[in-house]
Design an enzyme around this catalytic site. Structure first.
Site: not given
Ligand code: NAP
Length: 215
Positions: A126, A130
Protein backbone atom coordinates in the site's frame (compact mmCIF):
# COMPACT_ATOMS: atom_id res chain seq x y z
CA UNK A 1 -30.63 8.69 -0.59
CA UNK A 2 -29.44 11.37 1.82
CA UNK A 3 -25.88 10.22 2.64
CA UNK A 4 -23.58 11.50 5.39
CA UNK A 5 -20.03 11.08 4.05
CA UNK A 6 -17.52 11.00 6.92
CA UNK A 7 -13.96 11.62 5.75
CA UNK A 8 -15.17 13.51 2.68
CA UNK A 9 -11.88 15.42 2.36
CA UNK A 10 -9.69 12.31 2.33
CA UNK A 11 -8.17 10.35 -0.56
CA UNK A 12 -11.17 8.00 -0.85
CA UNK A 13 -13.76 10.61 0.20
CA UNK A 14 -12.81 13.06 -2.55
CA UNK A 15 -13.05 10.31 -5.18
CA UNK A 16 -16.33 9.01 -3.76
CA UNK A 17 -18.38 12.21 -3.26
CA UNK A 18 -18.79 13.03 -6.98
CA UNK A 19 -19.65 9.41 -7.75
CA UNK A 20 -22.37 9.37 -5.07
CA UNK A 21 -23.82 12.63 -6.44
CA UNK A 22 -23.64 11.37 -10.03
CA UNK A 23 -25.68 8.34 -8.93
CA UNK A 24 -28.39 10.67 -7.58
CA UNK A 25 -27.55 10.69 -3.87
CA UNK A 26 -27.64 13.87 -1.80
CA UNK A 27 -24.30 14.08 0.04
CA UNK A 28 -23.49 15.86 3.33
CA UNK A 29 -19.70 16.16 3.57
CA UNK A 30 -18.12 15.87 7.03
CA UNK A 31 -14.44 16.05 8.00
CA UNK A 32 -12.37 16.01 11.19
CA UNK A 33 -14.03 17.95 14.04
CA UNK A 34 -17.38 18.01 12.27
CA UNK A 35 -20.54 18.66 14.27
CA UNK A 36 -22.99 17.35 11.68
CA UNK A 37 -26.03 15.68 13.21
CA UNK A 38 -26.45 12.19 11.67
CA UNK A 39 -30.23 12.14 12.29
CA UNK A 40 -32.17 12.83 9.10
CA UNK A 41 -29.71 10.95 6.87
CA UNK A 42 -30.69 7.66 5.22
CA UNK A 43 -27.17 6.26 5.59
CA UNK A 44 -23.67 7.18 6.73
CA UNK A 45 -20.50 6.19 4.86
CA UNK A 46 -17.23 6.33 6.82
CA UNK A 47 -13.78 6.53 5.20
CA UNK A 48 -11.84 8.25 8.01
CA UNK A 49 -9.11 6.94 10.28
CA UNK A 50 -8.72 3.91 12.57
CA UNK A 51 -8.77 6.22 15.62
CA UNK A 52 -11.92 8.13 14.51
CA UNK A 53 -14.20 5.55 12.94
CA UNK A 54 -15.65 3.90 16.05
CA UNK A 55 -16.90 7.13 17.67
CA UNK A 56 -18.24 8.38 14.32
CA UNK A 57 -20.18 5.23 13.56
CA UNK A 58 -21.45 4.83 17.15
CA UNK A 59 -23.04 8.30 16.87
CA UNK A 60 -24.73 7.40 13.58
CA UNK A 61 -26.08 4.06 14.83
CA UNK A 62 -27.30 5.61 18.09
CA UNK A 63 -29.28 8.07 15.94
CA UNK A 64 -30.79 5.12 14.04
CA UNK A 65 -28.80 5.85 10.86
CA UNK A 66 -27.51 2.73 9.03
CA UNK A 67 -23.75 2.78 8.41
CA UNK A 68 -21.35 1.61 5.73
CA UNK A 69 -17.81 1.42 7.08
CA UNK A 70 -14.84 1.42 4.70
CA UNK A 71 -12.29 2.52 7.28
CA UNK A 72 -9.99 -0.33 8.27
CA UNK A 73 -8.22 -1.04 11.55
CA UNK A 74 -11.33 -1.77 13.67
CA UNK A 75 -10.64 -4.37 16.39
CA UNK A 76 -13.01 -7.17 17.42
CA UNK A 77 -13.88 -5.04 20.49
CA UNK A 78 -14.74 -2.10 18.21
CA UNK A 79 -16.99 -4.31 16.06
CA UNK A 80 -18.78 -5.67 19.14
CA UNK A 81 -19.27 -2.09 20.36
CA UNK A 82 -20.92 -1.21 17.02
CA UNK A 83 -23.00 -4.37 16.83
CA UNK A 84 -24.87 -3.65 20.08
CA UNK A 85 -26.35 -0.20 19.21
CA UNK A 86 -27.04 -1.32 15.63
CA UNK A 87 -29.14 -4.26 16.89
CA UNK A 88 -30.77 -2.08 19.51
CA UNK A 89 -31.85 0.48 16.89
CA UNK A 90 -32.64 -2.25 14.32
CA UNK A 91 -30.27 -0.86 11.67
CA UNK A 92 -27.50 -2.51 9.61
CA UNK A 93 -23.81 -1.65 9.99
CA UNK A 94 -21.88 -2.97 6.99
CA UNK A 95 -18.11 -3.22 7.52
CA UNK A 96 -16.15 -3.87 4.33
CA UNK A 97 -12.35 -4.05 4.29
CA UNK A 98 -12.28 -3.73 0.50
CA UNK A 99 -14.97 -2.31 -1.78
CA UNK A 100 -13.13 -3.22 -5.00
CA UNK A 101 -15.10 -6.06 -6.62
CA UNK A 102 -11.88 -7.62 -7.99
CA UNK A 103 -10.44 -7.77 -4.48
CA UNK A 104 -13.57 -9.57 -3.22
CA UNK A 105 -13.11 -12.13 -6.01
CA UNK A 106 -9.41 -12.45 -5.10
CA UNK A 107 -10.43 -13.31 -1.52
CA UNK A 108 -12.93 -15.93 -2.76
CA UNK A 109 -10.37 -17.53 -5.12
CA UNK A 110 -7.72 -17.57 -2.38
CA UNK A 111 -10.09 -19.24 0.10
CA UNK A 112 -11.01 -21.90 -2.49
CA UNK A 113 -7.41 -22.52 -3.59
CA UNK A 114 -6.16 -22.91 0.00
CA UNK A 115 -8.29 -26.03 0.37
CA UNK A 116 -6.08 -27.73 -2.25
CA UNK A 117 -2.70 -25.98 -1.87
CA UNK A 118 -2.15 -25.97 1.86
CA UNK A 119 0.80 -23.54 2.24
CA UNK A 120 -0.09 -19.90 1.63
CA UNK A 121 1.35 -16.48 2.39
CA UNK A 122 0.09 -12.97 1.61
CA UNK A 123 2.05 -9.92 0.48
CA UNK A 124 0.01 -6.71 0.75
CA UNK A 125 1.43 -3.49 -0.66
CA UNK A 126 0.00 0.00 0.00
CA UNK A 127 0.84 3.70 -0.31
CA UNK A 128 2.95 5.07 2.54
CA UNK A 129 0.01 7.07 4.01
CA UNK A 130 -1.87 3.93 5.06
CA UNK A 131 -1.98 3.93 8.87
CA UNK A 132 -2.83 0.30 9.69
CA UNK A 133 -0.82 -2.84 8.93
CA UNK A 134 -1.52 -5.56 8.03
CA UNK A 135 -4.35 -4.31 5.82
CA UNK A 136 -7.96 -5.24 6.59
CA UNK A 137 -8.13 -7.04 3.24
CA UNK A 138 -5.07 -9.17 4.07
CA UNK A 139 -6.49 -10.08 7.49
CA UNK A 140 -9.87 -11.01 5.97
CA UNK A 141 -8.18 -13.06 3.23
CA UNK A 142 -6.04 -14.94 5.75
CA UNK A 143 -9.07 -15.61 7.95
CA UNK A 144 -10.94 -17.15 5.00
CA UNK A 145 -8.01 -19.41 4.01
CA UNK A 146 -7.03 -22.81 5.40
CA UNK A 147 -3.95 -23.07 7.63
CA UNK A 148 -1.70 -20.45 9.20
CA UNK A 149 -1.22 -17.72 6.63
CA UNK A 150 1.64 -15.27 7.22
CA UNK A 151 1.09 -11.66 6.04
CA UNK A 152 3.89 -9.37 4.82
CA UNK A 153 3.15 -5.63 4.61
CA UNK A 154 4.91 -3.16 2.30
CA UNK A 155 4.38 0.65 2.55
CA UNK A 156 6.01 2.69 -0.22
CA UNK A 157 5.36 5.74 -2.38
CA UNK A 158 4.23 4.76 -5.87
CA UNK A 159 1.72 2.20 -4.60
CA UNK A 160 -2.09 2.49 -4.21
CA UNK A 161 -3.47 -0.86 -2.90
CA UNK A 162 -2.21 -4.23 -4.09
CA UNK A 163 -2.24 -7.79 -2.78
CA UNK A 164 -0.65 -11.08 -3.81
CA UNK A 165 -1.71 -14.41 -2.39
CA UNK A 166 1.02 -17.00 -2.93
CA UNK A 167 0.10 -20.68 -2.63
CA UNK A 168 2.93 -23.20 -2.78
CA UNK A 169 2.64 -26.88 -3.61
CA UNK A 170 5.05 -29.60 -4.66
CA UNK A 171 6.99 -28.21 -7.64
CA UNK A 172 4.48 -25.39 -8.23
CA UNK A 173 3.40 -21.94 -7.15
CA UNK A 174 -0.01 -20.31 -7.66
CA UNK A 175 -0.14 -16.49 -7.45
CA UNK A 176 -3.47 -14.64 -7.16
CA UNK A 177 -2.95 -10.88 -7.51
CA UNK A 178 -5.22 -7.86 -7.37
CA UNK A 179 -4.18 -4.26 -8.11
CA UNK A 180 -6.20 -1.17 -7.27
CA UNK A 181 -4.69 1.44 -9.56
CA UNK A 182 -7.20 4.22 -8.81
CA UNK A 183 -9.58 4.98 -5.93
CA UNK A 184 -12.42 4.92 -8.49
CA UNK A 185 -12.27 1.15 -7.86
CA UNK A 186 -14.20 1.57 -4.59
CA UNK A 187 -17.21 3.55 -5.90
CA UNK A 188 -19.21 0.72 -7.56
CA UNK A 189 -19.02 -1.38 -4.36
CA UNK A 190 -20.14 1.51 -2.14
CA UNK A 191 -23.02 2.37 -4.51
CA UNK A 192 -24.14 -1.27 -4.55
CA UNK A 193 -23.97 -1.37 -0.73
CA UNK A 194 -26.16 1.75 -0.50
CA UNK A 195 -28.69 0.23 -2.92
CA UNK A 196 -28.92 -3.02 -0.94
CA UNK A 197 -28.41 -1.74 2.61
CA UNK A 198 -32.07 -2.28 3.53
CA UNK A 199 -31.75 -6.00 2.67
CA UNK A 200 -29.13 -6.55 5.42
CA UNK A 201 -30.07 -7.64 8.96
CA UNK A 202 -29.69 -5.32 11.97
CA UNK A 203 -26.20 -5.38 13.52
CA UNK A 204 -22.72 -5.71 12.03
CA UNK A 205 -22.35 -7.52 8.71
CA UNK A 206 -18.79 -8.04 7.45
CA UNK A 207 -17.65 -8.04 3.85
CA UNK A 208 -19.09 -7.14 0.47
CA UNK A 209 -20.03 -10.79 -0.17
CA UNK A 210 -23.19 -10.29 1.90
CA UNK A 211 -24.19 -7.42 -0.40
CA UNK A 212 -23.39 -9.36 -3.58
CA UNK A 213 -25.40 -12.35 -2.32
CA UNK A 214 -28.31 -10.06 -1.36
CA UNK A 215 -28.95 -9.41 -5.08
P1 NAP B 1 -7.19 9.84 4.35
O1 NAP B 1 -6.78 10.38 3.01
O2 NAP B 1 -6.28 10.02 5.52
O3 NAP B 1 -8.63 10.46 4.66
C1 NAP B 1 -9.24 10.37 5.91
C2 NAP B 1 -10.09 11.63 6.07
O4 NAP B 1 -10.86 11.52 7.27
C3 NAP B 1 -9.26 12.90 6.18
O5 NAP B 1 -9.83 13.89 5.35
C4 NAP B 1 -9.39 13.25 7.66
O6 NAP B 1 -9.28 14.63 7.93
C5 NAP B 1 -10.81 12.79 7.93
N1 NAP B 1 -11.10 12.62 9.35
C6 NAP B 1 -10.25 12.40 10.39
N2 NAP B 1 -10.93 12.29 11.55
C7 NAP B 1 -12.25 12.42 11.23
C8 NAP B 1 -13.46 12.41 11.97
N3 NAP B 1 -13.47 12.19 13.30
N4 NAP B 1 -14.63 12.57 11.31
C9 NAP B 1 -14.67 12.79 9.99
N5 NAP B 1 -13.55 12.82 9.22
C10 NAP B 1 -12.36 12.64 9.83
O7 NAP B 1 -7.46 8.26 4.24
P2 NAP B 1 -8.01 7.44 2.97
O8 NAP B 1 -6.86 6.95 2.17
O9 NAP B 1 -9.11 8.21 2.31
O10 NAP B 1 -8.59 6.15 3.71
C11 NAP B 1 -9.58 6.28 4.71
C12 NAP B 1 -9.78 4.92 5.38
O11 NAP B 1 -10.38 4.04 4.42
C13 NAP B 1 -8.50 4.21 5.84
O12 NAP B 1 -8.76 3.47 7.01
C14 NAP B 1 -8.18 3.25 4.70
O13 NAP B 1 -7.42 2.13 5.12
C15 NAP B 1 -9.59 2.86 4.30
N6 NAP B 1 -9.77 2.37 2.94
C16 NAP B 1 -10.71 1.43 2.78
C17 NAP B 1 -11.03 0.98 1.52
C18 NAP B 1 -12.12 -0.04 1.35
O14 NAP B 1 -12.39 -0.43 0.21
N7 NAP B 1 -12.76 -0.45 2.42
C19 NAP B 1 -10.36 1.49 0.42
C20 NAP B 1 -9.39 2.47 0.61
C21 NAP B 1 -9.11 2.92 1.88
P3 NAP B 1 -7.80 15.19 8.36
O15 NAP B 1 -7.02 15.17 7.08
O16 NAP B 1 -8.11 16.54 8.88
O17 NAP B 1 -7.24 14.24 9.39
Amino acid sequence: MKVLLLGAGGRVGTALAPRLRAAGHEVTEAGRGHTTEPAGHDAAVDFTRPDAVRANVERCLAAGVPAIVGTTGLSEDDLAALDAPARERGVPCLVVPNFALGAVLMMRFAAGASRHLARGEIVELHHEGKLDAPSGTAKATAAAMEGDVAIHSVRLPGLVAHQEVLLGGEGQLLTIRHDTVSRDAFAPGVLLALDRLDRLPPGVTRGLDAVLEAG
